[in-house]
Motif scaffolding. Sequence first.
Motif, PDB file in Angstrom:
ATOM      1  N   TYR A   1      -5.639 153.004  -2.425  1.00  0.00           N
ATOM      2  CA  TYR A   1      -5.480 152.816  -3.872  1.00  0.00           C
ATOM      3  C   TYR A   1      -5.479 154.161  -4.600  1.00  0.00           C
ATOM      4  CZ  TYR A   1      -6.444 151.652  -8.686  1.00  0.00           C
ATOM      5  OH  TYR A   1      -6.377 151.583 -10.052  1.00  0.00           O
ATOM      6  N   ARG A   2      -6.418 155.028  -4.249  1.00  0.00           N
ATOM      7  CA  ARG A   2      -6.490 156.345  -4.902  1.00  0.00           C
ATOM      8  C   ARG A   2      -5.227 157.164  -4.647  1.00  0.00           C
ATOM      9  NH1 ARG A   2     -11.760 156.125  -3.070  1.00  0.00           N
ATOM     10  NH2 ARG A   2     -11.338 157.608  -1.411  1.00  0.00           N
TER      11      ARG A   2
ATOM     12  N   ALA B   1      -2.596 155.629  -6.951  1.00  0.00           N
ATOM     13  CA  ALA B   1      -2.903 155.879  -8.359  1.00  0.00           C
ATOM     14  C   ALA B   1      -2.678 157.351  -8.712  1.00  0.00           C
ATOM     15  CB  ALA B   1      -4.346 155.470  -8.665  1.00  0.00           C
ATOM     16  N   ASN B   2      -3.108 158.247  -7.848  1.00  0.00           N
ATOM     17  CA  ASN B   2      -2.903 159.684  -8.098  1.00  0.00           C
ATOM     18  C   ASN B   2      -1.428 160.057  -8.052  1.00  0.00           C
ATOM     19  OD1 ASN B   2      -5.642 160.104  -8.404  1.00  0.00           O
ATOM     20  ND2 ASN B   2      -5.942 160.756  -6.294  1.00  0.00           N
TER      21      ASN B   2
ATOM     22  N   SER C   1       0.375 159.109 -11.226  1.00  0.00           N
ATOM     23  CA  SER C   1      -0.009 159.916 -12.385  1.00  0.00           C
ATOM     24  C   SER C   1       0.628 161.303 -12.342  1.00  0.00           C
ATOM     25  CB  SER C   1      -1.529 160.032 -12.492  1.00  0.00           C
ATOM     26  OG  SER C   1      -2.047 160.789 -11.424  1.00  0.00           O
TER      27      SER C   1
ATOM     28  N   TYR D   1       5.877 153.312  -8.399  1.00  0.00           N
ATOM     29  CA  TYR D   1       5.384 152.294  -9.330  1.00  0.00           C
ATOM     30  C   TYR D   1       5.453 150.901  -8.710  1.00  0.00           C
ATOM     31  CZ  TYR D   1       5.021 155.636 -13.140  1.00  0.00           C
ATOM     32  OH  TYR D   1       4.645 156.693 -13.925  1.00  0.00           O
TER      33      TYR D   1
ATOM     34  N   TYR E   1       2.687 150.587  -6.182  1.00  0.00           N
ATOM     35  CA  TYR E   1       1.406 150.443  -6.871  1.00  0.00           C
ATOM     36  C   TYR E   1       1.225 149.006  -7.373  1.00  0.00           C
ATOM     37  CZ  TYR E   1      -2.339 151.107 -10.262  1.00  0.00           C
ATOM     38  OH  TYR E   1      -3.511 150.993 -10.967  1.00  0.00           O
TER      39      TYR E   1
END
Length: 177
Positions: A142-143, A146-147, A150, A158, A161
């Motif tokens: 997940y990290r 997410a990173n 960003s 996207y 994610y």
Amino acid sequence: MQSHENSSTLHLASLTRDLQSRDERCRANAYRDMLNLAEQGDGKAMFQVARCLNQGIGVDADSTRADHWLRLACVAKPASTDALFTYGMSHVMKQRAGADTSKGIQYIERAASAGYVKATLELVKLVEHGHTDIKPDLRRAYRLLANSISSHSDVALYAAYASFVERHQPITNLLDS
């Protein structure tokens, strides 16, 4: 300096296109010119030379020389993200002598951190589901996603994610506390 980089990038793109030609002479000439760029230290050209040698494009196939150029492309300044990913995956998939999964993951991480979307997506998949020596780690997967969204704007990131979040509802158990 910027115009030289643009010119070099255009030349490399033209040679890469020529490697796909049906004309063997065109492919051989493109390989020769690509080898010249690689010998001057261009990491992307080094990767293309490795690919040509591996697949016999414009030159006789030679896996030993291909691996040599692949490894050089990984340490070039800047390194080829394609090479980092390919070399890393060959370790993860145990496709080379002395394969080392953790070393492979490090190379894939380098490609992902350089913005190579394919490397990010594959790394997330490996971390989410686990593979051979890699234990599944949903929080880390997940990290990573997410990173990456960003720092990089990419439709595939996207979509990955959104799909990840949907598969792992409720997402709150994956958020750092």
